[in-house]
Design a protein around this motif. Structure first.
Motif, PDB file in Angstrom:
ATOM      1  N   SER A 129       0.805  -1.231   0.000  1.00  0.00           N
ATOM      2  CA  SER A 129       0.000   0.000   0.000  1.00  0.00           C
ATOM      3  C   SER A 129       0.834   1.275   0.000  1.00  0.00           C
ATOM      4  CB  SER A 129      -0.924   0.007   1.235  1.00  0.00           C
ATOM      5  OG  SER A 129      -0.153   0.017   2.428  1.00  0.00           O
ATOM      6  N   ARG A 130       2.139   1.176  -0.272  1.00  0.00           N
ATOM      7  CA  ARG A 130       3.030   2.338  -0.173  1.00  0.00           C
ATOM      8  C   ARG A 130       3.396   2.944  -1.521  1.00  0.00           C
ATOM      9  NH1 ARG A 130       3.870   3.819   5.334  1.00  0.00           N
ATOM     10  NH2 ARG A 130       3.539   1.932   6.568  1.00  0.00           N
ATOM     11  N   ALA A 131       2.539   2.778  -2.501  1.00  0.00           N
ATOM     12  CA  ALA A 131       2.834   3.334  -3.824  1.00  0.00           C
ATOM     13  C   ALA A 131       3.053   4.841  -3.774  1.00  0.00           C
ATOM     14  CB  ALA A 131       1.706   2.999  -4.797  1.00  0.00           C
ATOM     15  N   HIS A 132       2.411   5.519  -2.824  1.00  0.00           N
ATOM     16  CA  HIS A 132       2.546   6.974  -2.733  1.00  0.00           C
ATOM     17  C   HIS A 132       3.982   7.399  -2.446  1.00  0.00           C
ATOM     18  CE1 HIS A 132       2.522   6.786   1.755  1.00  0.00           C
ATOM     19  NE2 HIS A 132       1.720   5.757   1.543  1.00  0.00           N
ATOM     20  N   LEU A 133       4.758   6.564  -1.760  1.00  0.00           N
ATOM     21  CA  LEU A 133       6.163   6.905  -1.512  1.00  0.00           C
ATOM     22  C   LEU A 133       6.947   6.941  -2.819  1.00  0.00           C
ATOM     23  CD1 LEU A 133       6.954   4.750   1.664  1.00  0.00           C
ATOM     24  CD2 LEU A 133       6.371   7.178   1.553  1.00  0.00           C
ATOM     25  N   ILE A 134       6.636   6.009  -3.713  1.00  0.00           N
ATOM     26  CA  ILE A 134       7.317   5.940  -5.001  1.00  0.00           C
ATOM     27  C   ILE A 134       6.875   7.090  -5.906  1.00  0.00           C
ATOM     28  CG2 ILE A 134       7.811   4.473  -6.989  1.00  0.00           C
ATOM     29  CD1 ILE A 134       8.721   3.355  -4.237  1.00  0.00           C
ATOM     30  N   SER A 135       5.577   7.344  -5.951  1.00  0.00           N
ATOM     31  CA  SER A 135       5.062   8.380  -6.857  1.00  0.00           C
ATOM     32  C   SER A 135       5.501   9.777  -6.424  1.00  0.00           C
ATOM     33  CB  SER A 135       3.533   8.304  -6.940  1.00  0.00           C
ATOM     34  OG  SER A 135       2.945   8.542  -5.678  1.00  0.00           O
ATOM     35  N   LYS A 136       5.635  10.012  -5.117  1.00  0.00           N
ATOM     36  CA  LYS A 136       6.120  11.318  -4.657  1.00  0.00           C
ATOM     37  C   LYS A 136       7.573  11.542  -5.071  1.00  0.00           C
ATOM     38  CE  LYS A 136       4.672  11.079  -0.286  1.00  0.00           C
ATOM     39  NZ  LYS A 136       4.397  11.502   1.107  1.00  0.00           N
ATOM     40  N   TYR A 137       8.357  10.490  -5.058  1.00  0.00           N
ATOM     41  CA  TYR A 137       9.741  10.584  -5.528  1.00  0.00           C
ATOM     42  C   TYR A 137       9.769  10.952  -7.011  1.00  0.00           C
ATOM     43  CZ  TYR A 137      14.471   9.151  -6.835  1.00  0.00           C
ATOM     44  OH  TYR A 137      15.756   9.130  -7.328  1.00  0.00           O
ATOM     45  N   HIS A 138       8.906  10.294  -7.789  1.00  0.00           N
ATOM     46  CA  HIS A 138       8.863  10.597  -9.222  1.00  0.00           C
ATOM     47  C   HIS A 138       8.481  12.054  -9.466  1.00  0.00           C
ATOM     48  CE1 HIS A 138       7.869   6.073 -10.107  1.00  0.00           C
ATOM     49  NE2 HIS A 138       9.125   6.259  -9.771  1.00  0.00           N
ATOM     50  N   ALA A 139       7.473  12.532  -8.743  1.00  0.00           N
ATOM     51  CA  ALA A 139       7.028  13.913  -8.922  1.00  0.00           C
ATOM     52  C   ALA A 139       8.127  14.892  -8.527  1.00  0.00           C
ATOM     53  CB  ALA A 139       5.775  14.165  -8.095  1.00  0.00           C
ATOM     54  N   LEU A 140       8.823  14.611  -7.431  1.00  0.00           N
ATOM     55  CA  LEU A 140       9.901  15.493  -6.958  1.00  0.00           C
ATOM     56  C   LEU A 140      11.012  15.619  -7.989  1.00  0.00           C
ATOM     57  CD1 LEU A 140      11.149  17.121  -4.580  1.00  0.00           C
ATOM     58  CD2 LEU A 140      12.178  14.971  -3.808  1.00  0.00           C
ATOM     59  N   HIS A 141      11.309  14.524  -8.674  1.00  0.00           N
ATOM     60  CA  HIS A 141      12.409  14.510  -9.648  1.00  0.00           C
ATOM     61  C   HIS A 141      11.909  14.613 -11.091  1.00  0.00           C
ATOM     62  CE1 HIS A 141      15.475  13.584  -6.610  1.00  0.00           C
ATOM     63  NE2 HIS A 141      14.564  12.813  -6.056  1.00  0.00           N
ATOM     64  N   GLU A 142      10.620  14.921 -11.259  1.00  0.00           N
ATOM     65  CA  GLU A 142      10.019  15.127 -12.573  1.00  0.00           C
ATOM     66  C   GLU A 142      10.256  13.942 -13.508  1.00  0.00           C
ATOM     67  OE1 GLU A 142      11.528  18.887 -13.916  1.00  0.00           O
ATOM     68  OE2 GLU A 142      10.162  20.022 -12.633  1.00  0.00           O
ATOM     69  N   LEU A 143       9.998  12.757 -12.994  1.00  0.00           N
ATOM     70  CA  LEU A 143      10.159  11.529 -13.771  1.00  0.00           C
ATOM     71  C   LEU A 143       8.798  11.082 -14.289  1.00  0.00           C
ATOM     72  CD1 LEU A 143      12.565   9.570 -11.388  1.00  0.00           C
ATOM     73  CD2 LEU A 143      13.180  10.835 -13.459  1.00  0.00           C
ATOM     74  N   ASP A 144       8.733  10.820 -15.580  1.00  0.00           N
ATOM     75  CA  ASP A 144       7.483  10.361 -16.193  1.00  0.00           C
ATOM     76  C   ASP A 144       7.461   8.840 -16.143  1.00  0.00           C
ATOM     77  OD1 ASP A 144       5.123  10.117 -17.543  1.00  0.00           O
ATOM     78  OD2 ASP A 144       5.984  10.483 -19.536  1.00  0.00           O
ATOM     79  N   ILE A 145       7.073   8.307 -14.983  1.00  0.00           N
ATOM     80  CA  ILE A 145       7.049   6.867 -14.761  1.00  0.00           C
ATOM     81  C   ILE A 145       5.659   6.489 -14.260  1.00  0.00           C
ATOM     82  CG2 ILE A 145       8.010   4.939 -13.438  1.00  0.00           C
ATOM     83  CD1 ILE A 145      10.655   6.446 -13.317  1.00  0.00           C
ATOM     84  N   LYS A 146       5.036   5.540 -14.918  1.00  0.00           N
ATOM     85  CA  LYS A 146       3.694   5.110 -14.560  1.00  0.00           C
ATOM     86  C   LYS A 146       3.746   4.227 -13.307  1.00  0.00           C
ATOM     87  CE  LYS A 146       2.189   7.125 -18.248  1.00  0.00           C
ATOM     88  NZ  LYS A 146       1.483   8.429 -18.134  1.00  0.00           N
ATOM     89  N   VAL A 147       2.702   4.309 -12.481  1.00  0.00           N
ATOM     90  CA  VAL A 147       2.700   3.590 -11.200  1.00  0.00           C
ATOM     91  C   VAL A 147       1.369   2.882 -10.990  1.00  0.00           C
ATOM     92  CG1 VAL A 147       2.868   3.788  -8.678  1.00  0.00           C
ATOM     93  CG2 VAL A 147       4.316   5.228 -10.149  1.00  0.00           C
ATOM     94  N   VAL A 148       1.443   1.619 -10.576  1.00  0.00           N
ATOM     95  CA  VAL A 148       0.278   0.842 -10.153  1.00  0.00           C
ATOM     96  C   VAL A 148       0.571   0.307  -8.753  1.00  0.00           C
ATOM     97  CG1 VAL A 148      -1.139  -1.204 -10.571  1.00  0.00           C
ATOM     98  CG2 VAL A 148      -0.341   0.178 -12.501  1.00  0.00           C
TER      99      VAL A 148
END
Length: 355
Positions: A267-286
């Motif tokens: 249930s911790r996908a938000h930790l990964i997606s926040k990292y992507h947003a911080l570093h402006e990475l266009d990576i899809k997350v499920v």
């Protein structure tokens, strides 16, 4: 009456405007009760959907049903493991008037010894039944062996250990949930986009449920990846601390710049997606589960799909399974898979409001 709330004798007395003693005399057909009061009580029983036969049966058994739950600790009220606990609390409240009591125990997902300590405390209480999330397989096997020695019935939720004597497993089809995640992520990616599976768990080799989820995910690409040129890799991060998660991701992405999709097995996908947003990475997350952090990131567009495993429902159903076994000697279905709901930002509010 509020939904899911079991009618009590006091509720009947309040509705009929009579004493509890009058209710008791009507239910057990003893003593003198006027016709008018008897009609009021009978009306209350019908209107409030009271089940006097069930009450009489449990009272006749002359015992309390002490249920112990053993789940990973909920680090805060917004974490995933707060949700099945809510379900168990709701289920026990339904049956509290019929002699059911709950004792809650927890363990750290990053400390096996905490599981052993809580398991020993449960054995010390010698409960009527146990609801268990067996995420540490080795320690869970040792615990359930002791439960079986004492003929204490137990129910698994969220994760299953096959070929055991549990009354039931209530939770997702673990491999199926991973397979669905693979299909969802594949729909977002090109044929050359690499994928990362992120497991946030201590001791992957002792976490059979996580391995099953990952295996289901990989199976999708084994069946449908013949025309792609992508790699599917996995990392295990033995922490949910943001600093450690971020450090591990940075190291991985530097070495694997072609990563365009991430599947998070808890249930911790938000930790990964926040990292992507911080570093402006266009990576899809499920990822899994409607916890507040995931909902926030879903609405921002940083998580693409969430798979909900209905954890509250799991808890409620586990309690019912034990109660039916205690009172009716009725064995539930050995496996009770919960529906897997696919949540996107466009339907998340409707889903939350419905739940």
């Amino acid at each position: 009456m509020a939904k899911n709330k079991k009618t009590t004798i006091q509720d009947l007395a309040n509705y009929a405007n009579v004493s509890i003693g009058t209710i008791d005399r009507v239910l057990h057909n003893r003593g003198k009760v006027s016709l008018a009061k008897r009609k009021k009580v009978e009306e209350a029983i019908k209107k409030l959907d009271f089940n006097p036969n069930l009450l009489a049966r449990t009272l006749a058994l002359g015992r309390q049903f002490e249920v112990c739950s053993l789940f990973p600790e909920a680090t805060n009220v917004h974490s995933y493991w707060a949700l099945p606990k809510i379900g168990v609390d709701q289920g026990v409240e339904v049956y509290r008037d019929f002699g059911m009591e709950l004792h809650t125990y927890e363990y750290s997902l990053f400390n096996e010894s905490s599981f052993v300590k809580s398991a020993d405390a449960i054995l010390g209480k010698n409960p009527s039944g146990v609801i268990l999330a067996p995420l540490f397989e080795k320690e869970s096997l040792e615990f359930i062996a002791k439960l079986e020695e004492r003929d204490i019935p137990y129910v698994f939720i969220d994760a299953n250990i096959k070929n055991k004597k549990n009354l039931s497993y209530i939770g997702p089809d673990l491999e199926g949930s991973g397979y669905i995640a693979g299909k969802l992520l594949n729909s977002l990616l090109g044929p050359s986009d690499d994928i990362l599976i992120v497991n946030m768990v201590k001791g992957f080799e002792n976490s059979a449920h996580t391995a099953l989820v990952e295996n289901g995910f990989r199976n999708y690409f084994k069946e449908h990846g013949s025309r792609t040129r992508r790699s599917v890799n996995s990392i295990t991060i033995p922490s949910t601390a943001e600093t450690e998660v971020n450090r591990e991701l940075t190291t991985y992405y530097i070495k694997n710049p072609g990563t365009k999709g991430v599947f998070v097995t808890n249930s911790r996908a938000h930790l990964i997606s926040k990292y992507h947003a911080l570093h402006e990475l266009d990576i899809k997350v499920v990822g899994f589960d409607i916890v507040p952090g995931n909902v926030t990131e879903l609405k921002k567009g940083n998580i693409d799909f969430i798979i909900s495993q209905r954890p509250v429902f799991q808890g409620v159903t586990a309690v019912k399974a034990l109660f039916d076994f205690f009172v009716y000697k009725k064995s539930p279905a050995a496996i009770q898979y919960v529906p897997l709901d696919i949540i996107i930002k466009e339907n998340v509010d409707y889903y939350i409001n419905f739940q």
